[in-house]
Each structure stands twice: as C-alpha cells, then as structure tokens.
Design an enzyme around this catalytic site. Sequence first.
Site, PDB file in Angstrom:
ATOM      1  N   LYS B  76       0.857  -1.187   0.000  1.00 28.81           N
ATOM      2  CA  LYS B  76       0.000   0.000   0.000  1.00 28.81           C
ATOM      3  C   LYS B  76       0.892   1.236   0.000  1.00 28.81           C
ATOM      4  CE  LYS B  76      -3.970   1.975   2.530  1.00 28.81           C
ATOM      5  NZ  LYS B  76      -4.887   1.783   3.667  1.00 28.81           N
ATOM      6  N   SER B 151      -9.829   1.734   2.704  1.00 26.28           N
ATOM      7  CA  SER B 151      -8.933   2.493   1.865  1.00 26.28           C
ATOM      8  C   SER B 151      -7.869   1.671   1.159  1.00 26.28           C
ATOM      9  CB  SER B 151      -8.231   3.556   2.708  1.00 26.28           C
ATOM     10  OG  SER B 151      -7.377   2.942   3.661  1.00 26.28           O
ATOM     11  N   SER B 175     -10.165  -0.603   6.881  1.00 23.69           N
ATOM     12  CA  SER B 175      -9.512  -0.422   5.583  1.00 23.69           C
ATOM     13  C   SER B 175      -8.774  -1.632   5.042  1.00 23.69           C
ATOM     14  CB  SER B 175      -8.553   0.772   5.641  1.00 23.69           C
ATOM     15  OG  SER B 175      -9.282   1.972   5.581  1.00 23.69           O
TER      16      SER B 175
END
Lengths: 481, 487
Positions: B76, B151, B175
Amino acid sequence: MQWETVIGLEVHVQLATKSKIFSGASTTFGAAPNTQACAIDLAMPGTLPVVNEQALRYAIMFGLAINAEINQRSVFDRKNYFYPDLPKGYQTTQLDHPIVGPGVVEIPLSDGSHKSVRIHHAHLEEDAGKSLHDDFHGMSGIDLNRAGTPLIEIVSEPDMRNAEEAIAFAKKLHAIVTSLGISDGEMAQGSMRFDVNVSVRPKGQNEYGTRTETKNLNSFRFMEKAIALEVARQIDLIEDGGSVKQETRLYNGDTGEARSMRSKEEANDYRYFPCPDLLPVEIDDAVIQELRDNLPELPDAKAARFIARYGLSDYDAELLSSDRATAEYYETVVKACDDSKLAANWVSGELSARLNADETSIAHSPVTAPQLAGLIVRIKDNTISGKIAKQVFEAMWNREGDADTIIESKGLKQMSDSGELEAIVDQVLADNPDVVEQYRAADDKKRKKLLGGFMGPIMKATKGQANPGMVNQILVKKLNT
Amino acid sequence: MHNNTIAELAEGLTNKTFSSEELTRHYLDRIKTLDGQFNSFITITGELALAQARRADARLANGDAAPLTGIPIAHKDIFCTDGVKTSCGSKMLDNFIPPYNAKVIEQFNQAGAVILGKTNMDEFAMGSSNESSFYGAVKNPWDTRCVPGGSSGGSAAAVAALLAPAATGTDTGGSIRQPAALCGLTGLKPTYGRVSRYGMIAFASSLDQGGPMTRSAEDAALMLNVMAAFDPRDSTCIDQAVPDYSATLNDKLDGLRIGLPREYFGDGLDPEIEQAIQAAIKEFEAMGATVKEVSLPHTELSVPCYYIVAPSEASANLSRFDGVRYGYRCENPKDLQDLYTRTRAEGFGDEVKRRILVGSYALSAGYYDAYYRKAMQLRRMIKNDFMACFDEVDVIMGPTTPNPAFGLGEKTNDPVTMYLEDIYTIAVNLAGLPGMSIPAGMTGGKPVGLQLIGNYFSEARLLNIGHRYQQATDWHQQIAAAAGGEK
C-alpha cells in the site's frame, strides 16, 4: 495612589540532554543550520516520536529540588498551530498532566530576608526551530537544529511583587538547574528564557489586575527593564483613565522598547489533545528514589557549607553558590591556593566584574581556576602586591599567560630588597623635610595618616612594585629615630 | 503461477520449478497488461523488483532463504519506501520520495521478499471505496463497475486480480477487512501495537494498524510472521514475543465458542449476506464449535465515536503537510498565509479536507468536552463491550460489511451512507482488537466477507479458525473472471 505590582514567571529551561526529546539528533549548540535535524525533527511522513528518558529524569530532578510532587503518570499533549519553524504543525507539550506538580522556591531578598515563591507546575515540552528573516531574498530561512530540544517550562504562581523579587527568583532557578546539571544555563544561547506576567493593583486590593505577558526575555537585565517598562505603562494607562488589556507583548532588547504582539482575542485556539503517538509516562517509585538519593548538592545547601567550611559571609556564600560552574570554579581555586577568603574576594570581585563587563559566563572565562589560584599564591607569598595583582589579572584575562609568566616578563615582582627600599625611602624623606617635621611633632593618629602620605611617592618611584609592608617598617624605623 | 498462493509459490521457488526473477517478471507482465482496467497500482517498481528477485534467487541458491524469499508483494502506498515515491494517494505527496523505509518494508526486505510496486488507496487512507485517491478510483475485479472498498482498495484489487500474490494494507476503521470482503480476500488487522507504525504515514495514530491481504489464511500467517515485530521507534508498538503464526493453523476447533453479536444482524444488513454468514456459522458448528448470541450494545455509537476520534487525530497528523519542507507547494505564494492556504487547498482532496475540518472543530475550545472527551469515554465503553463478550466466547463472528461491493460513484455524494459501510469494522479499531475478514460466500457474483474478531493478540487463533474454514470450503479459491482464472 500607591500601586502594587504582581509578577508571575514562566521559565523555559533547555535540558542538557545529548539528544533531542523525541529523536536521536544531537542538541549541541551552534552547528551549521539544519545539520542537527533528523527525519523525525523534520516531521517527515510516517516518523514517530520516542521520549528521551534522560529528559524525564532531568525533569524529575528539578521537581525533587523544589520539593514538588512528581506526577507518576504524566501525559504529552499536542498544541496545534502553524508556523514554519514548527515542523509537525503542533508542539508536543504537557497540559493537564505535567510531570512536576506544585513546589516551592526560596529566594533571598536584599534586606537579608527570604521569601517563598510557589511553583504551580513544571512540564516537559519540545523547543521549536528558528526562523531567520535576513539574507534570503525576501524569503525566510528555517533552521531546525533547535527543533525538538527538550525544555522544562516552569510556571510560578503570581507571588512576586517587584522586579527585584522576579530577578532573585530567576537567578535562583538558574542556580538550581545548573547545580543539578540538568541545564547549561547559558542565557546568551537561549538555554533559559523568561515570559513575565505583570499586573498592577492599588495597594491593599485583593483582586489581581489584568495581566500582560512579555515573552522570551533571555537575560536578567532585559527582564528587569521589561518589568519596569511594563509596570510604568500599566500605571500610566490606569491613571490616565484607561484600562490594561490582556495581551502578549514583545520586548526589544536593542531598542529597550516593547510592543503588543497579540491581544487575547487574537490568541490561537491550540486545540490541545493527548498525543496518540506517545503513551502516558509512568514513573516508578524506584526511579524517583534513585534520583532523590543521587541529587547533587543544591544551592542553599552549598551556601551553608561554604559559610561553615570556608568562613564566608552570607553574601559571598550566596553569590558563589549561585550556579554550579561558579561554585566549582571557586572550590578549585580554594583547593589550589589554600586561602578561601582571598579566593572568594577574587572570584566574586575582580573575576565576576570582568565576566559581567564582557557579558560572558564563568564557563568561558579566559582565566581558568588554576590560573587564578596561581595569582593568589603570589599575593600570599608577597611576590606581588594586591594592586599589582590586578594588573597581572588583566594580562591573564588577555591570555598573556599564567601569573608567574606575566610577573616575570613584565618585571612586576615586588621590590623586597631592604637596601634598595631604604635608599628610596631616604630619598623621599629628604625631598619632604617639612612633612618629616610634622610627623615627628604629631600624635599617633595623625602620624598614621602622614605615614600614608609617603607611600604615594615611594610607590611612584618603584612603579608600584615596592613591598608595602616592608616600606612601612622602614618608614617607621627611620622616622622614629 | 499467478493462481498459486504464497505457500505454493514458495514451494515452486524452493524446488526450482521457477526462479524469483521469472516469477517477478510474470507478475510485472500481468500488471502491465491487466492493471489498466483496475488502476490498482500507483507506482510499479520494475527495476527494484527484478534486482530484489535476483538477490532472492542468490539466497535461494545459497540455501539461506526465509519463507517469503523471492515472493513478490505489493505494498500500500502508505508505507514509506526508500527511494520510491510514497504518495499516500494524495497530490500532496505526489513528488515525495522518502529517504527511509517503513519498519514493515524493512521486515519484508530482510525476509528477501520482492517489492512489485505501490498500490492505490484512498487519499491518506480516508475512504471506504478508493474513490478519494488523487490517482483515480480503483475498480473491483469482480465487477469493474463497482468499488473494491477502501482504503486499501488498490492492494485488494491487485491481489484479487492476481497481479500480486499478496499485499500489505492498513486498517484504521476497516480499511483492510472491508476491501478484503468486497474483493473476496483474507484480510487481517492485527492487535493495535502488533505491527510497527514507523514509516507508515499516519491517518489516526491510535487506530492505524498494518496487516496482510492475501488469498488464504495460510498466506496471511506467512505475511504476519514477517510484519509483526517489536520496534522501539514506535512507542505504541508492544514488546511481546511473536509466535509462529503458521504453526497453529491446523489446530482443532472443537469446543471453540463463537459469539454472534445481535447488533450485527439487524436492520441494514443485506439478507443474502446474512444467509451466507449463517451458512458459515453452520460450517463451524459442524467442526465442533458452539454458538451463542452476544451483545455489543454500543455498536451503533461506534460510527459517530470513530468520526470524532479519527478526524481529530488526523487534523493534527496532517498539519505537517504545509508546503515548507517536502511535498506539494503552491506556486508563487505571496506570503506565509498564502503558502499555507493554497498549498493545503490545492494539495488535499475533498474527503481529507472534510475530515480535517471535522477534527479541528471537535478539538476546538468549547467543543472539546462535548465531542472529543465524550468520544474517548465512549471508546472505553466500546472496549468494555468486547471484554464482556470475551468472558463468554473465544471469537466474535459476523458480516464484515452490511452490503457487497457498491457501484462507483454511488455513495460519493453521501458521506454518511459511505461511513455506515464500516459499521461492523470500526469498533474493532476503537478497541484495538484483532479482526479478520475471510471470503464466505457470493451474492450477485460478488464476494461476501465473514468477520472474525478475537481478543488481544489472538491473531494465531483467528488465522487457525480461518484456515480450518478454508480447508472445509472453497470460497477463498473463487477467482474473478477479469483476473483470468487460467493457470
């Protein structure tokens, strides 16, 4: 009307840790800009703070020195505001749960009495960087070397009633933190900075007047001037029918003027909240006990010891114990010259005056303690007179060498040859027959004075190098025969 | 190769069926060919990946390989990578190249894993749909008209599209778990303090936690073995021994006590998701578990609580993005105020601004007691709810999300509806507990996630439960058509 001044102080003290409060970057003063700022100090994304344990210990030591409660659970908070020298956009500080709770500081007053000033609390926080406003073509430069330097902010109660008390309080704090060794106390480098809260009220009134805060004073002298200025301003305002507005003021040491920086209405909303990156600080009893057991000698205890051991006056003892560097200097001199009184006179007299005149501290004195002791030894063994010693001291101050070298090279050795001195005395007596007559006719009291009158011309003839004791003996002998 | 789990790929590397370089090239080719439709990567680190792969091959040849040596992983774009742009999905950091690695990245580097690239995400991890990214929305491989969740939507889409065998994510309010659920993956948010946050760009410091997003619980265990480590640079990281999460995967589930919170099965839950969850529970009962209803009475309040705590922390955490030292700076600022105002107005997207404003408001003088302090009190009550449950049960189960993947743009104009997508996941962060989502069914061609919530540091047990379930079912082996299911 009779006015009474009320003063409270907030004192920022830089702690003498090797690294910063939340990062491993060095805290050494004077490095090239931004060479002592790591990723954490620059608030690079993803970086996190870790509390410097030594900073905690230093804060606790301060608390113990003022007999304060040590809060065994303290919390770091974020104080939010934007400024370019504040990289994170918040200052990490302590608001509701400071590490040091209420305590007391005893201050000496000029009339010989003492007064207690209450400490509201002392908390840990990080210093900001510096904004540099010149030489950047209309831009500002930012130096983050200082960002993250550990500070304790000591907040007093409004217990002081005039500038003298405020200065005595500030000096006492300086003495305490330097004696503890938790700060270098270098005022010129910003190691101690004072925010002064001042208000005035009619004498006898219980309620406080509206206060102003004058920020960031970094010398006792500026503090004294800023207080005097602010007290006068407030009294003038009120006496002219106006009123004092709560505000933050800035004092300019160069111009000796102060101006309003922001009013209460313009004050930031700092949106304090507990810093989620730092856990509450928990302090064990054992740590506190260990620090208590190993607390260095504090100024009051030191002064008492100086009086008992060295036979000093209260005044000298107070002065010589006022900071660790001075006390250590003094004791080094005493040890090397074995004369505590002469050592006290020189350290609190000539040396202290010279340091003040040059605005430097004893740590940076060009005359080291062993050198001063060397000078005192030469006074004691009559190699030089006290008067010549001042001349030698001046040369030592100018780094011309130690006492013996200077005495030798400048030929300042006291004239102690009785034959030589007798010749000079004979000459002076021969030049002043009328005074000799007066002397012989006078009583003891008058004789003493007249005897002194001969000293001047004799010293002049020997460029001050005549041994005054011997000259005296010779004079008495010759005049009485 | 891309159909294999990490465990299978590691076997292939050890047996020299293929090299790490070949494996890495294969994934890089897939990303190049296929990611246009998903937009799951912000940065592809081809050269770095191949260099790391060659080093891994050397390690494999020398016989000093660790379980993840040579395995390509996507990270990420919230984890700082030394020399590689780390944008956090924001224009603000579009030009930011950190000179340091996050602890998590250090751990993977040490393990000899390969960095394929940095995955797309909601800006500063603020979002549940991956639509707030400066780099554009990510599309769900199961239905590219739908969001992948957020997210960590880029990580989820990349693994679901078989563009990476596994990815890292971060979870502040769901997330990791929510996109894992929406993309048919196994996603684990560890106990707060288990994985170092150092170098992980902060959204809400007291809630953020990194974790793995994989295609099986077995793989998640392999990933967590690398990610979980004490780090003295993160004061909130807990110094507790890291177990071998792979060692207990096959433990029996006899006598496992499962709690079903009644608040997780009420109004607002998609009926087909409810059916899938009930079917999964039956599966556990068949394996010897017992089930009882429990209650988490403050569930409904967890969303407002979260939307005070998280934005408050974020409002301070994001103050450092001021255009002074790094990142975006507006052009020709006329003074300091202008520099701040325009840099932040131009550099941040709408959702980030919304949360900074909410947080600043909640912390402001006169409102602090009513909002922030209240939220902190509520947070303790939410934690106590869980603690009361764990007196009676070993694990709490329920749906990860109330709905399957929703359409792109469907909720962007209604932040509150969007926030409610996290109703089952948010409380876990507020309590700091570990939570995991595993695939447990399909609805309308879209995956359904089952959430497992355990007591502090019970990751090994959660992974064990997930693994046993995955041994008995094949929901986790379903592959999105867009990923091309062929071997």
